[in-house]
Scaffold this motif. Structure first.
Motif, PDB file in Angstrom:
ATOM      1  N   SER A  56       0.897  -1.289  -0.045  1.00  7.70           N
ATOM      2  CA  SER A  56       0.004  -0.094  -0.169  1.00  7.70           C
ATOM      3  C   SER A  56       0.995   1.197   0.073  1.00  7.70           C
ATOM      4  CB  SER A  56      -0.922  -0.020   1.277  1.00  7.70           C
ATOM      5  OG  SER A  56      -1.547   1.282   1.256  1.00  7.70           O
ATOM      6  N   GLY A  57       0.788   1.986  -1.036  1.00  7.43           N
ATOM      7  CA  GLY A  57       1.891   2.901  -1.178  1.00  7.43           C
ATOM      8  C   GLY A  57       1.828   4.142  -0.068  1.00  7.43           C
ATOM      9  N   ARG A  58       0.457   4.565   0.347  1.00  7.67           N
ATOM     10  CA  ARG A  58       0.577   5.706   1.355  1.00  7.67           C
ATOM     11  C   ARG A  58       0.932   4.937   2.739  1.00  7.67           C
ATOM     12  NH1 ARG A  58      -5.060   8.724   2.002  1.00  7.67           N
ATOM     13  NH2 ARG A  58      -4.410   9.309  -0.150  1.00  7.67           N
ATOM     14  N   GLU A  59       0.506   3.727   3.079  1.00  8.59           N
ATOM     15  CA  GLU A  59       1.080   3.169   4.356  1.00  8.59           C
ATOM     16  C   GLU A  59       2.565   2.845   4.249  1.00  8.59           C
ATOM     17  OE1 GLU A  59      -1.253  -0.478   5.058  1.00  8.59           O
ATOM     18  OE2 GLU A  59      -3.208   0.608   5.021  1.00  8.59           O
ATOM     19  N   ALA A  60       3.022   2.429   3.105  1.00  8.87           N
ATOM     20  CA  ALA A  60       4.484   2.146   3.071  1.00  8.87           C
ATOM     21  C   ALA A  60       5.372   3.533   3.296  1.00  8.87           C
ATOM     22  CB  ALA A  60       4.735   1.449   1.834  1.00  8.87           C
ATOM     23  N   GLN A  61       4.700   4.451   2.824  1.00  7.59           N
ATOM     24  CA  GLN A  61       5.487   5.820   2.701  1.00  7.59           C
ATOM     25  C   GLN A  61       5.307   6.348   4.041  1.00  7.59           C
ATOM     26  OE1 GLN A  61       3.295   9.076   0.590  1.00  7.59           O
ATOM     27  NE2 GLN A  61       5.390   9.865  -0.105  1.00  7.59           N
ATOM     28  N   HIS A  62       4.369   6.226   4.799  1.00  7.19           N
ATOM     29  CA  HIS A  62       4.309   6.650   6.210  1.00  7.19           C
ATOM     30  C   HIS A  62       5.290   5.894   7.181  1.00  7.19           C
ATOM     31  CE1 HIS A  62       2.585   8.418   9.765  1.00  7.19           C
ATOM     32  NE2 HIS A  62       2.430   7.139  10.405  1.00  7.19           N
ATOM     33  N   ALA A  63       5.242   4.678   6.959  1.00  3.95           N
ATOM     34  CA  ALA A  63       6.182   3.675   7.768  1.00  3.95           C
ATOM     35  C   ALA A  63       7.750   4.094   7.331  1.00  3.95           C
ATOM     36  CB  ALA A  63       5.871   2.270   7.375  1.00  3.95           C
ATOM     37  N   PHE A  64       7.969   4.439   6.134  1.00  2.00           N
ATOM     38  CA  PHE A  64       9.310   4.576   5.932  1.00  2.00           C
ATOM     39  C   PHE A  64       9.577   5.975   6.414  1.00  2.00           C
ATOM     40  CE2 PHE A  64      12.829   6.284   3.281  1.00  2.00           C
ATOM     41  CZ  PHE A  64      13.729   5.253   3.343  1.00  2.00           C
ATOM     42  N   LYS A  65       8.738   7.001   6.490  1.00  2.00           N
ATOM     43  CA  LYS A  65       8.936   8.235   6.768  1.00  2.00           C
ATOM     44  C   LYS A  65       9.270   8.195   8.439  1.00  2.00           C
ATOM     45  CE  LYS A  65       7.166  12.861   7.431  1.00  2.00           C
ATOM     46  NZ  LYS A  65       5.823  13.784   6.946  1.00  2.00           N
ATOM     47  N   GLU A  66       8.419   7.648   9.060  1.00  2.01           N
ATOM     48  CA  GLU A  66       8.568   7.101  10.594  1.00  2.01           C
ATOM     49  C   GLU A  66      10.130   6.384  10.862  1.00  2.01           C
ATOM     50  OE1 GLU A  66       4.300   6.922  12.616  1.00  2.01           O
ATOM     51  OE2 GLU A  66       5.273   5.160  11.980  1.00  2.01           O
ATOM     52  N   PHE A  67      10.350   5.533   9.961  1.00  3.94           N
ATOM     53  CA  PHE A  67      11.514   4.718  10.258  1.00  3.94           C
ATOM     54  C   PHE A  67      12.775   5.392  10.103  1.00  3.94           C
ATOM     55  CE2 PHE A  67      15.121   1.856   8.599  1.00  3.94           C
ATOM     56  CZ  PHE A  67      15.309   1.300   9.663  1.00  3.94           C
ATOM     57  N   LYS A  68      12.758   6.348   9.124  1.00  2.00           N
ATOM     58  CA  LYS A  68      13.763   7.219   8.733  1.00  2.00           C
ATOM     59  C   LYS A  68      14.129   8.089   9.706  1.00  2.00           C
ATOM     60  CE  LYS A  68      15.376  10.588   4.916  1.00  2.00           C
ATOM     61  NZ  LYS A  68      15.339  11.742   5.659  1.00  2.00           N
ATOM     62  N   SER A  69      12.866   8.766  10.465  1.00  9.59           N
ATOM     63  CA  SER A  69      13.271   9.524  11.644  1.00  9.59           C
ATOM     64  C   SER A  69      13.722   9.064  12.701  1.00  9.59           C
ATOM     65  CB  SER A  69      11.701  10.190  11.974  1.00  9.59           C
ATOM     66  OG  SER A  69      11.980  11.196  13.218  1.00  9.59           O
ATOM     67  N   LEU A  70      13.535   7.829  12.841  1.00 10.93           N
ATOM     68  CA  LEU A  70      14.085   6.868  14.141  1.00 10.93           C
ATOM     69  C   LEU A  70      15.300   6.610  13.788  1.00 10.93           C
ATOM     70  CD1 LEU A  70      13.713   5.061  16.746  1.00 10.93           C
ATOM     71  CD2 LEU A  70      13.361   3.293  14.954  1.00 10.93           C
ATOM     72  N   TYR A  71      15.707   6.276  12.537  1.00  8.14           N
ATOM     73  CA  TYR A  71      17.062   6.028  12.228  1.00  8.14           C
ATOM     74  C   TYR A  71      18.131   7.191  12.351  1.00  8.14           C
ATOM     75  CZ  TYR A  71      21.114   5.744   9.304  1.00  8.14           C
ATOM     76  OH  TYR A  71      22.289   5.641   8.784  1.00  8.14           O
ATOM     77  N   GLU A  72      17.449   8.367  11.835  1.00  7.17           N
ATOM     78  CA  GLU A  72      18.377   9.568  12.113  1.00  7.17           C
ATOM     79  C   GLU A  72      18.630   9.978  13.447  1.00  7.17           C
ATOM     80  OE1 GLU A  72      16.201  12.181   9.461  1.00  7.17           O
ATOM     81  OE2 GLU A  72      17.139  11.493   7.724  1.00  7.17           O
TER      82      GLU A  72
END
Length: 249
Positions: A56-72
């Motif tokens: 799901s494009g929107r859900e995957a995009q939201h998950a990756f955005k949250e993960f990117k913030s966690l990683y950084e």
């Protein structure tokens, strides 16, 4: 809990602990293998991972955005100091959950170096191929590979993110009497880890016994002990809930 043992009693408890620890580890791994499909990163991040099916494009995009913030926020701090950005799609080398020993250091009077304590009934959840001991070695190596450190950080954070976003998984494991918690560990800064417990507690005996054991063994490691009384006194949470419910009628 402080107890005094003679050497024969200590040897008996250590043998009992090993049997109990192995049985609980195998049971925990069986549960984790069965529930592994619930924490697969490919289902969460979709096309943001190499080789993963489009989700799901929107859900995957939201998950990756949250993960990117966690990683950084995690990778930039001590002890990692990573400035490498996440390249899409991410390469995930393993997504099969495994259990690694839960360890911590104990400083004792009479020893210059700390003793590494291992719990026989608690484990850190990681992915296959990303042993926690190796992760610690990479962090402490002044000539470490930045690429290897990056892979460890990404894989452990991704596991934490996938498990944390599935609260039903924690409730299910708790119902199975293997509670899941999120903790930080020494040597790893603010990185959150998933720690799996068990129905039985383990304890350190008196420090004098720990010191004597390490001196006899000629090493700096010690495993907490499980006592027979801990098994006899195990609580049945479902039984207690049912008794409480009918008592309130």
């Amino acid at each position: 809990m402080q107890r005094t043992f003679d050497i024969e009693s200590f040897i008996r408890h250590r043998k009992q602990t090993r049997v109990i620890g192995d049985l609980l580890h195998d049971q925990a791994m069986d549960y984790l293998a069965t529930l592994g499909l619930l924490i697969r990163p490919q289902l969460v991040f979709g096309e943001y991972l190499q080789g993963a099916p489009r989700g799901s494009g929107r859900e995957a995009q939201h998950a990756f955005k949250e993960f990117k913030s966690l990683y950084e926020s995690t990778a930039s701090g001590a002890p990692f100091r990573l400035i490498r950005e996440l390249d899409v799609p991410l390469e995930i080398l393993g997504s099969t959950p495994r259990l690694y020993p839960y360890e911590y250091d104990l400083r004792l009077a009479g020893r210059e170096t700390p003793v590494r304590i291992t719990s026989p009934v608690r484990w850190v959840v990681g992915f296959q191929g990303f042993e926690l001991q190796r992760f610690r070695q990479v962090i402490q190596d002044p000539n470490r590979s930045t690429a290897e450190l990056f892979r460890f950080v990404v894989h452990y954070l991704m596991l934490f993110y996938c498990i944390n976003r599935a609260p039903g998984l924690g409730r299910l494991l708790l119902g199975l009497r293997f509670p899941l918690s999120f903790e930080t560990l020494a040597d790893f800064g603010d990185m959150p880890f998933c720690v799996l417990g068990s129905p039985v507690a383990s304890h350190l005996p008196e420090e004098s016994l720990v010191l004597r054991s390490t001196e006899i063994a000629g090493n700096a490691t010690f495993e907490e002990l499980v006592y027979e009384a801990d098994i006899v006194e195990m609580e049945d949470t479902i039984r207690e809930r049912l008794l409480k419910a009918i008592a309130e009628i």
